[in-house]
Every structure is written in C-alpha cells, then in structure tokens.
Design an enzyme around this catalytic site. Structure first.
Site, PDB file in Angstrom:
ATOM      1  N   TYR A   1     101.820  -7.132 -48.349  1.00  0.00           N
ATOM      2  CA  TYR A   1     100.735  -6.612 -48.552  1.00  0.00           C
ATOM      3  C   TYR A   1     100.765  -5.133 -48.462  1.00  0.00           C
ATOM      4  CZ  TYR A   1      99.223  -6.024 -43.674  1.00  0.00           C
ATOM      5  OH  TYR A   1      99.016  -5.652 -42.360  1.00  0.00           O
TER       6      TYR A   1
ATOM      7  N   ARG B   1     106.511   1.512 -50.733  1.00  0.00           N
ATOM      8  CA  ARG B   1     106.819   0.709 -49.517  1.00  0.00           C
ATOM      9  C   ARG B   1     106.626  -0.904 -49.919  1.00  0.00           C
ATOM     10  NH1 ARG B   1     103.402   1.326 -44.140  1.00  0.00           N
ATOM     11  NH2 ARG B   1     101.749   0.377 -45.637  1.00  0.00           N
TER      12      ARG B   1
ATOM     13  N   ARG C   1     105.113 -28.429 -51.557  1.00  0.00           N
ATOM     14  CA  ARG C   1     105.575 -27.907 -50.615  1.00  0.00           C
ATOM     15  C   ARG C   1     107.208 -27.930 -50.368  1.00  0.00           C
ATOM     16  NH1 ARG C   1     106.476 -28.610 -44.984  1.00  0.00           N
ATOM     17  NH2 ARG C   1     106.153 -26.767 -43.519  1.00  0.00           N
TER      18      ARG C   1
ATOM     19  N   LYS D   1     106.276  -5.318 -44.441  1.00  0.00           N
ATOM     20  CA  LYS D   1     104.873  -5.393 -44.305  1.00  0.00           C
ATOM     21  C   LYS D   1     104.483  -6.869 -44.735  1.00  0.00           C
ATOM     22  CE  LYS D   1     100.518  -2.767 -44.586  1.00  0.00           C
ATOM     23  NZ  LYS D   1     100.318  -2.865 -43.361  1.00  0.00           N
TER      24      LYS D   1
ATOM     25  N   GLU E   1     104.784  -0.504 -31.237  1.00  0.00           N
ATOM     26  CA  GLU E   1     103.450   0.251 -32.098  1.00  0.00           C
ATOM     27  C   GLU E   1     102.139  -0.732 -31.967  1.00  0.00           C
ATOM     28  OE1 GLU E   1     104.186  -0.561 -36.440  1.00  0.00           O
ATOM     29  OE2 GLU E   1     105.041  -2.182 -36.058  1.00  0.00           O
TER      30      GLU E   1
ATOM     31  N   LEU F   1     106.613  -0.816 -38.131  1.00  0.00           N
ATOM     32  CA  LEU F   1     106.314  -0.653 -39.880  1.00  0.00           C
ATOM     33  C   LEU F   1     106.417   1.004 -40.012  1.00  0.00           C
ATOM     34  CD1 LEU F   1     105.141  -2.006 -42.295  1.00  0.00           C
ATOM     35  CD2 LEU F   1     102.966  -0.910 -41.897  1.00  0.00           C
TER      36      LEU F   1
END
Ligand code: PDD
Length: 282
Positions: A32, A51, A100, A148, A180, A205
């Site tokens: 995302y 990114r 699945r 991310k 972070e 990140l």
C-alpha cells in the site's frame, strides 16, 4: 458518501465488493501507499509511485496500474470527493483465486487495486503544536520493514499499547537501537546540534517524507542508528510521515525532550517541509 476506486471502477464506498478469497484479506498479501493532498494536489507523488513499484517487485506482483494510471486515479478521486486536504490510500493485493492456498495463484489472476480518499486537516494539526509522547517497544516485525506491506498488526498492537500506557505512539527498538515509529520514521537532534536518523536498510521503511525532509535540514546529518538512551537525552526529536509531515516528539519513555515543548529546529523544519510540499505538489 465517498467515491472509491476499485479495479478500474469509480463507485460509492458501500458498493465496493472484494472476494473472501482475496489474498490481501487472507494472507495480508498486499502492499500500500498513503499520499497526502494539499490544496487539492498530490504531495511527493513520484516518490510514492516509485516505492509502490519497488514493493510490488519485491513480492512479485505484476500487472498493476503504471504511473500515469495512478495519477489519473488520484486526480479523479480528489475531484469526485472534493478533497482539499487529506490523504489517498492505495492498496494492491495479489488478487482473488478460487480458493485459499499458500501457493500463489496463476499469472492470470488479476491483482486487486483499491484507492480511497480521507479528507483531513493535516497542516493545522493540534498535535503538531502540543508534540507527541512516545514509549519504546521491542521491534518484533518481520525482517523486511522496507517493503510497505499491509501486515500492520504488530504496528497497530504497539500503537494501542502506547495509548494504553498514556502515550500517543510507539517507537520500536531492536537490541536497544531505535528503528522507527509505528507508522513514521524517527529522528533526533542531539545536544551538539546533529540530526541523527536511522540509515536506509531492511529494518525501516524508506520514508518518502524522510527523503523530502532531509535536504531541508540546516543541521549536520548522521545516518546511523541511535539508542533508546541517546533518544531520551536528545535536544529535539520528531517523526516524519506522509500524513503527519514533520511532527515534534516532546517526551520519550517519560523523559521530557528539551523543555518538553516542540523544539525550534523541528518547528522550522515542519514549516519548511509544508512550504516545499505545497510548491512541488502536482
Ligand atoms: N505510514 N515507517 C513506517 C512503518 C510507516 O508505516 C510509514 C508511513 C513511514 C513514513 O513513510 P512516508 O514518509 O513515506 O509516509 C515510516 C503511513 C503514513 C501509514 O501507514 O498510514
């Protein structure tokens, strides 16, 4: 009601439907981005598209919108939802196979592409005047914090733990070294006037806001890990993120940073970043 974007269609938010077998839902097999909007324009857009492309490549998802498509999607959503200030959330999952299965679906399963807006005041944020209180917690995330992904459970657990402990947010540490924040990059300014920030590696990140902020810094910059103790003794501290810009940190683990009010260098940097973001937004 918001208009969202789902797989090429612009639809009311309550009409968006995703399969229960979508790998984003079952495996957090998704990446995302969060892009901020100022004056109806997109901030640091190119950095976020690049990114996203890197995150997709790292986990091997292909067949997703390119830069021009993302620009169209974002502009369309901003226009349709009258967003002056706020964020646009983008998510791409590996799509929805028929059942699945840990094994990836075949290449003809299209990725799921979602985007929606969040209108919010970002510049005039009361927390920027008050400053954040943070507590440190162990960084128990997987070893690829540079991708991310939507695997945000640990970050969410730690943010809620921080709030339960009377703070606003959590800073994560590995072996005593700050990596972070729960959803922000962490930085300090030492009493010698040096800005210290974690180097870009797999432990953090690679923040788009961090990259835009560092060239605006007046102080000398050291990209190296800093310890919990060094942070507690810092002259100033702050976090950077697309939704928070530059946000002062005034208390770490109960230790007041400086005089316990947002530091002057941090306040200046926040303003410099906001000015730059407004100038360069597209
Ligand atoms: N979070 N580190 C982590 C773990 C993050 O989740 C984020 C962003 C950042 C800052 O990156 P950037 O400057 O590119 O926004 C650092 C977003 C805003 C979120 O999850 O809402």
């Amino acid at each position: 009601m918001r208009i969202i974007h789902l797989n090429g269609n612009y639809i009311p938010e309550n009409e968006g439907k995703i399969s229960v077998f979508d790998r984003g839902f079952l495996f957090a097999d998704a990446v995302y981005e969060v892009v901020s909007v100022l004056d109806g324009k997109l901030v640091d857009f190119n950095g976020h598209v690049q990114r996203l492309a890197r995150s997709l490549k790292e986990i091997g998802i292909s067949g997703t919108p390119g830069t021009e498509n993302w620009l169209t999607i974002c502009r369309e959503l901003v226009a349709r939802n009258n967003v002056e200030e706020g964020m646009i959330y983008w998510q791409v999952t590996r799509g929805a196979p028929a059942d699945r299965d840990f094994v990836f679906p075949s290449r003809n399963t299209p990725p799921t592409v979602l985007a929606f807006t969040q209108s919010r005041e970002l510049v005039d944020n009361p927390l920027a005047r008050r400053g954040l209180h943070v507590v440190t917690v162990p960084d128990l995330r997987w070893g690829r914090a540079d991708i991310k992904t939507t695997q945000l459970l640990y970050a969410s657990l730690m943010k809620n733990e921080a709030i339960a402990r009377g703070a606003d947010d959590a800073w994560m540490e590995r072996d005593g070294w700050i990596t972070e924040g729960s959803a922000q990059n962490a930085h300090i300014i030492t009493r010698e006037g040096v800005l210290v920030t974690h180097p870009l590696n797999r432990d953090i990140l690679h923040g788009i806001t961090r990259a835009a902020v560092l060239p605006l810094v007046a102080q000398r910059i050291e990209e190296r890990p800093f310890s919990v103790g060094e942070a507690e003794q810092a002259a100033e501290a702050f976090v950077s993120s697309a939704s928070g810009f530059v946000m002062p940190v005034v208390n770490i683990n109960g230790c007041a940073i400086g005089d316990g009010k947002p530091g002057s260098a941090t306040i200046q940097l926040r303003q410099a970043y906001i000015d730059c973001a407004r100038r360069t937004a597209i």
